[in-house]
Design an enzyme around this catalytic site. Structure first.
Site, PDB file in Angstrom:
ATOM      1  N   ASP A   1       0.827  -1.214   0.000  1.00 39.93           N
ATOM      2  CA  ASP A   1       0.000   0.000   0.000  1.00 39.93           C
ATOM      3  C   ASP A   1       0.862   1.264   0.000  1.00 39.93           C
ATOM      4  O   ASP A   1       0.349   2.373  -0.160  1.00 39.93           O
ATOM      5  CB  ASP A   1      -0.993   0.004   1.168  1.00 39.93           C
ATOM      6  CG  ASP A   1      -0.337   0.053   2.546  1.00 39.93           C
ATOM      7  OD1 ASP A   1       0.905   0.165   2.627  1.00 39.93           O
ATOM      8  OD2 ASP A   1      -1.072  -0.039   3.558  1.00 39.93           O
ATOM      9  N   GLU A   2       2.182   1.095   0.135  1.00 35.97           N
ATOM     10  CA  GLU A   2       3.064   2.263   0.080  1.00 35.97           C
ATOM     11  C   GLU A   2       3.099   2.905  -1.302  1.00 35.97           C
ATOM     12  O   GLU A   2       3.570   4.035  -1.456  1.00 35.97           O
ATOM     13  CB  GLU A   2       4.485   1.894   0.523  1.00 35.97           C
ATOM     14  CG  GLU A   2       4.590   1.635   2.016  1.00 35.97           C
ATOM     15  CD  GLU A   2       5.968   1.922   2.573  1.00 35.97           C
ATOM     16  OE1 GLU A   2       6.618   2.875   2.104  1.00 35.97           O
ATOM     17  OE2 GLU A   2       6.382   1.196   3.479  1.00 35.97           O
TER      18      GLU A   2
ATOM     19  N   TYR B   1      11.914   2.287  -2.519  1.00 38.33           N
ATOM     20  CA  TYR B   1      11.234   0.986  -2.381  1.00 38.33           C
ATOM     21  C   TYR B   1       9.837   1.036  -2.993  1.00 38.33           C
ATOM     22  O   TYR B   1       9.494   0.227  -3.866  1.00 38.33           O
ATOM     23  CB  TYR B   1      11.154   0.574  -0.912  1.00 38.33           C
ATOM     24  CG  TYR B   1      10.101  -0.490  -0.650  1.00 38.33           C
ATOM     25  CD1 TYR B   1      10.210  -1.757  -1.232  1.00 38.33           C
ATOM     26  CD2 TYR B   1       8.994  -0.224   0.162  1.00 38.33           C
ATOM     27  CE1 TYR B   1       9.243  -2.737  -1.012  1.00 38.33           C
ATOM     28  CE2 TYR B   1       8.031  -1.203   0.386  1.00 38.33           C
ATOM     29  CZ  TYR B   1       8.153  -2.444  -0.198  1.00 38.33           C
ATOM     30  OH  TYR B   1       7.187  -3.396   0.002  1.00 38.33           O
TER      31      TYR B   1
END
Length: 295
Positions: free
Chosen positions: A143-144, A166
């Site tokens: 969900d990042e 990331y």
């Protein structure tokens, strides 16, 4: 294991209803998924592909390592020749792709490595899976990709706004995976889950990291005010979600795996201090917290 080690699969492919490849299977979340698959689906052959990087351990899989429907292969998803041979030899039906570099702080230092493993490695894998006509390819994202602050409401159609290398690499890898659905109708499914915690988690992540620090009589290091909130999913709950996606996930779909359990990093630290140091005193708790500038 070299490519030559792939020549003879364990048992003929026809002896199992499905052959499932789990990448990064010696890692934290994937190892929990593999244990459940091996135990709950004895008619499925579960193949664990992992290069055994620093945060992976086959100890996570000791309970099922001798099972007839489990097989471990050491290898790198970025090795295109190896991956192509793997699909040809093992006759894979389903892919659960967990393998990735995942540590946010480390991604700022090793940004190109994260891009290589997470984006290029995923492209190699989805390309080989498509060529092998795999029946379902599940890409495990995060969900990042929605952005650093998840305080705002979001759903699967929300725009991707990654704020670190990331998250950016996972968002880019999603695009490659999704393109195979758009162009070829190759049956891909994407999942985006919240933070996961539980047994066997490598201590670079916040919960095991704080526990380890406190057990060694060291302070919990908190960036900024510590008031930023995070959602946390327990390992067995996220496993249940992945098994549901495996059975019912529709090709081309994206699924958020979330939870209502939300806590600030500071509150998390205090809860762990209370449990480990056995104190309810606010002043004593503050003695176990070290604030650093969030630069």
């Amino acid at each position: 294991m070299s490519a030559a080690g792939l020549v003879e699969p364990l048992g003929p492919p026809s002896s199992f209803a499905k052959r499932v490849l789990v990448t990064g299977g010696a890692g934290f979340i994937a190892s929990h998924v593999i244990v459940s698959l091996v135990e709950d689906y004895p008619n499925y052959m579960i193949i664990n592909l992992d290069k055994l990087d620093y945060c992976a351990s086959l100890k996570n899989l000791e309970t099922i390592s001798s099972k007839q429907n489990y097989k471990f292969i050491q290898g790198d998803i970025c090795d295109s020749h190896f991956v192509k041979l793997l699909f040809e030899t093992e006759k894979i039906d389903i892919v659960l792709h967990f393998a990735a570099q995942t540590h946010v702080d480390l991604s700022f230092v090793r940004a190109f490595e994260f891009t290589y493993v997470n984006v290029y490695g995923t492209h190699v894998l989805v390309s080989a899976a498509h060529e092998a006509r795999v029946e379902k390819f599940i890409y495990v994202s995060t969900d990042e990709v929605y952005g650093g602050s998840l305080d705002k409401e979001f759903d699967e159609s929300s725009p991707k706004q990654p704020t670190n290398p990331y998250a950016s690499s996972k968002a880019a890898a999603e695009c490659f995976v999704q393109s195979y659905w758009e162009r070829y109708k190759f049956p891909v499914v994407i999942t985006r889950s919240s933070n996961v915690y539980g047994p066997h988690q490598y201590p670079e992540k916040v919960i095991p990291k704080f526990i380890s620090l406190l057990q060694h009589n060291r302070k919990c290091c908190i960036h900024g005010s510590g008031l930023q909130t995070r959602n946390f999913l327990y390992a067995t709950d996220v496993v249940e979600a992945f098994l549901t996606v495996l059975k019912k996930g529709k090709p081309g779909e994206i699924y958020n795996i979330g939870t209502n359990f939300e806590m600030s990093v500071l509150q998390l630290a205090k809860e762990l201090i209370h449990l480990i140091k056995e104190t309810n005193s606010e002043s004593e708790m503050e003695n176990w917290v070290d604030y650093v500038n969030d630069s």
